[in-house]
Design a protein around this motif. Structure first.
Motif, PDB file in Angstrom:
ATOM      1  N   LYS A 201       0.819  -1.210   0.000  1.00  0.00           N
ATOM      2  CA  LYS A 201       0.000   0.000   0.000  1.00  0.00           C
ATOM      3  C   LYS A 201       0.852   1.258   0.000  1.00  0.00           C
ATOM      4  CE  LYS A 201      -4.125   2.008   2.096  1.00  0.00           C
ATOM      5  NZ  LYS A 201      -5.240   1.808   3.053  1.00  0.00           N
ATOM      6  N   TYR A 202       2.108   1.129   0.451  1.00  0.00           N
ATOM      7  CA  TYR A 202       3.013   2.279   0.535  1.00  0.00           C
ATOM      8  C   TYR A 202       4.329   1.935  -0.159  1.00  0.00           C
ATOM      9  CZ  TYR A 202      -0.348   3.896   4.016  1.00  0.00           C
ATOM     10  OH  TYR A 202      -1.510   4.300   4.652  1.00  0.00           O
ATOM     11  N   PRO A 203       4.346   1.967  -1.484  1.00  0.00           N
ATOM     12  CA  PRO A 203       5.541   1.521  -2.227  1.00  0.00           C
ATOM     13  C   PRO A 203       6.784   2.377  -2.008  1.00  0.00           C
ATOM     14  CG  PRO A 203       3.910   2.506  -3.707  1.00  0.00           C
ATOM     15  CD  PRO A 203       3.235   2.330  -2.374  1.00  0.00           C
ATOM     16  N   LYS A 204       6.592   3.651  -1.617  1.00  0.00           N
ATOM     17  CA  LYS A 204       7.767   4.501  -1.411  1.00  0.00           C
ATOM     18  C   LYS A 204       8.571   4.104  -0.171  1.00  0.00           C
ATOM     19  CE  LYS A 204       5.831   8.629  -1.775  1.00  0.00           C
ATOM     20  NZ  LYS A 204       5.760  10.106  -1.841  1.00  0.00           N
ATOM     21  N   LEU A 205       7.971   3.290   0.708  1.00  0.00           N
ATOM     22  CA  LEU A 205       8.738   2.807   1.858  1.00  0.00           C
ATOM     23  C   LEU A 205       9.983   2.054   1.388  1.00  0.00           C
ATOM     24  CD1 LEU A 205       5.942   1.566   4.299  1.00  0.00           C
ATOM     25  CD2 LEU A 205       7.516   3.500   4.649  1.00  0.00           C
ATOM     26  N   THR A 206       9.833   1.332   0.277  1.00  0.00           N
ATOM     27  CA  THR A 206      10.976   0.566  -0.221  1.00  0.00           C
ATOM     28  C   THR A 206      11.697   1.264  -1.367  1.00  0.00           C
ATOM     29  OG1 THR A 206       9.348  -0.744  -1.450  1.00  0.00           O
ATOM     30  CG2 THR A 206      10.220  -1.699   0.555  1.00  0.00           C
ATOM     31  N   SER A 207      10.964   1.965  -2.218  1.00  0.00           N
ATOM     32  CA  SER A 207      11.641   2.642  -3.344  1.00  0.00           C
ATOM     33  C   SER A 207      12.442   3.841  -2.874  1.00  0.00           C
ATOM     34  CB  SER A 207      10.615   3.078  -4.393  1.00  0.00           C
ATOM     35  OG  SER A 207       9.734   4.061  -3.870  1.00  0.00           O
TER      36      SER A 207
END
Length: 612
Positions: A201-207
């Motif tokens: 749900k929060y892809p920027k946590l990893t990108s």
């Protein structure tokens, strides 16, 4: 009266037999079992077949493990025949043993392992595997063992927030825990230096949040600070997490994830700065050095809690464990003191101060997890401002937090940095690699008793268990983790499993540990080679000194010099006690080192001899 005296004598004999046998070179079990009696004779391991009894469904993974232990060919029949030349796995719910306990017997009839749970049988097989692997022959002695753990929770933490490690290594780490009867893998997944778990749900946590621009390469406390100028990062996909959890479950190990809050959250804040304090928070950067940072989640914004709940929802789908670790440590309150949202929350909730605001934060998360059927574990800072009603406390800043929580009838896991931080420096030698600091020789870990003396007997039940922690600020490779962890992990396993009265440092370090280190050496596993037993890294004032050493690794050799030079294989080989005379007014510098059959070296021990 005569019957009572005879009974006492018989029990004393059995207990003493169990204790004395630990000195036997053919039995080198770690952690030491509760009761062990050795008998005359031994059983050949040739043509041992595995059979099962008491199972509704054949336990495939246990049978496969058992066949590997005794090198048996698969037994195609589902035989429940009486024990012959067999390794019999017997599940019997009527056996009166604590959970995870087992009985193991070796006799001329074969081998039998009995337990009232599959996990107990698994631990019995782990003990048998040590008897087989560490024995001096292809036979194992006739014996009887009854064994069960001292503590229900026996854990080890691995931090992947600073540096992460391949899934294959995570599995190797889990193998080590299982082999030495530790039952919990605490996986520290989020940090200021990087967010390491995929949240869809929060892809920027990893990108964004999983990568830092560069990393400190010197020590944090040594100026000037030096950096490698290399981008670093990465994360575990949800499929990789599922793979690790399934692997651990097959080894009867619970994986507890840690999602840090409200502090140690720079990875998340860099990805989603709106979660910080103020109207226009940020910009943030994933931390490039170690330490504690003032930027933490804003406790006054509801979107902070919405975000964390969403994250936890995905975490709970990946980790079936009853417990979720929510951190709670090292959360500076400076930003909260100047944040109008946080101050409004304090006023609206009628809180006293920022410490009670942290308690509000933790309790709000706890209520959410409790509704989902989960419980929280937090570091001992969660005591500040009021402890969440159902929280388990992990006491790391010493023992006071654990004592206070137990006195409030809360479960406690003892994990004080003073004894159980496995990343601390193992010796005072300058040859040791860079570490965070501290001084933790293995004997200090072994000497620790997790049940504080300050608690009365009725409160002992709240000491749920014990955990060793591996923080990786200064460990960028799996090899460094192994060096810092082994053999300390063996000492941890014994304080977690073995009854206090059965612990014996001399027996552990001189009789049993050398065999386990030889096994690591033979398999090519990285580990820290202990110094020569009896060597002293100190200054001694005397007119003579006797070198009286023992090898800490079976099969290893000790070399020494008395001229101050570093010893190598071409120098003096220690074979028996040697007395060195020191003339008046002179000095001798004795240096000694252990070199294993695989060529691994201990640090050099320096003993300065003076005759004033």
């Amino acid at each position: 009266m005569t019957y009572k005296i005879l009974s006492i004598f018989a029990l004393s004999f059995i207990w003493l037999s169990g204790f004395a046998q630990q000195q036997d070179s053919s039995i080198n079990i770690i952690p030491a079992p509760v009761k062990l009696i050795k008998h005359q004779g031994s059983l050949s391991l040739k043509n041992i077949k595995v059979s099962v009894n008491g199972f509704v469904k054949s336990p495939t993974q246990l049978v496969t493990f058992a066949e590997g232990v005794v090198n048996s060919k698969p037994n195609k029949s589902n035989s429940t025949a009486k024990v012959g030349q067999k390794l019999a796995l017997i599940l019997d719910k009527k056996i009166k043993l604590p959970e995870e306990g087992y009985q193991l017997s070796v006799s001329k009839s074969g081998i039998a392992i009995k337990a009232n749970t599959e996990k107990g049988l698994f631990y019995g097989l782990q003990t048998l595997s040590q008897l087989v692997a560490l024995g001096s022959t292809q036979d194992i002695p006739y014996l009887e063992i009854e064994d069960y753990p001292r503590y229900a929770y026996r854990g080890a933490l691995l931090d992947v927030g600073r540096y992460m490690f391949p899934v294959a290594f995570i599995k190797n780490y889990i193998d080590l825990l299982a082999k030495y009867k530790l039952n919990t893998f605490h996986w520290h997944l989020t940090e200021d230096q990087g967010w390491r778990i995929e949240i869809k749900k929060y892809p920027k946590l990893t990108s964004v949040g999983s990568y830092r621009d560069q990393t400190l390469i010197g020590h944090l406390r040594k100026a000037p600070l030096l950096f490698d100028e290399t981008r670093y990062g990465g994360f575990y996909t949800q499929e990789e997490v599922k793979d690790v959890v399934a692997y651990a479950t097959a080894k009867y190990i619970t994986v507890i994830p840690e999602i840090e809050m409200p502090g140690h959250s720079l990875g998340a804040l860099t990805a989603y700065p709106e979660l910080g304090c103020g109207h226009n928070p940020g910009p943030y950067k994933v931390a490039q050095k170690w330490g504690v940072f003032e930027d933490i989640y804003c406790a006054g914004k509801d979107n902070t809690f919405n975000f964390i709940q969403d994250v936890l929802d995905e975490v709970m789908t990946l980790f079936p464990s009853k417990y979720i670790h929510i951190g709670g440590d090292e959360s500076p309150k400076a930003k909260w003191k100047t944040c109008e949202f946080c101050q409004k929350r304090i006023k609206d909730e009628k809180l006293k101060d920022e410490h009670e605001l942290q308690s509000y934060f933790i309790q709000r998360i706890e209520k959410y997890l409790n509704k989902k059927g989960r419980q929280i574990i937090g570091w001992d800072e969660i005591l500040e401002g009021g402890l969440a009603p159902n929280a388990t406390v992990m006491s790391w800043r010493g023992t006071k937090g654990g004592i206070a929580a137990a006195q409030q009838n809360h479960k406690v896991i003892m994990s004080p940095y003073s004894h159980l931080y496995l990343d601390y420096t193992p010796s005072k030698s300058k040859e040791e690699p860079i570490t965070i600091g501290g001084y933790h020789p293995i004997e200090k870990i072994y000497a620790y008793d997790p049940t504080p003396k300050e608690l009365d007997a009725s409160q002992h039940k709240y000491i749920w268990g014990v955990q060793g922690n591996v923080w990786t600020e200064y460990m960028s490779t799996p090899e460094k983790v192994l060096y810092m962890t082994l053999p300390k992990l063996f000492a941890l396993s014994e304080i977690a499993w073995t009854p206090l009265v059965k612990k014996n440092w001399k027996d552990f370090s001189e009789n049993r540990l050398p065999h386990h280190l030889e096994d690591l050496d033979r398999k090519g596993t990285i580990y820290r080679v202990p110094e020569p037993i009896g060597a002293k890294d100190t200054t001694i004032v005397s007119n003579q000194y006797t070198l009286n050493y023992k090898s800490p690794v079976k099969g290893a050799k000790i070399y020494y010099t008395i001229n101050g030079y570093t010893p190598y294989e071409m120098d003096n080989l220690y074979s028996k006690p040697l007395t060195i005379n020191i003339p008046v007014g002179e000095e001798r510098v004795v240096k000694s080192v252990v070199i294993t059959p695989a060529g691994r070296r201990s640090v050099v021990v320096t003993t300065l001899l003076k005759n004033k």
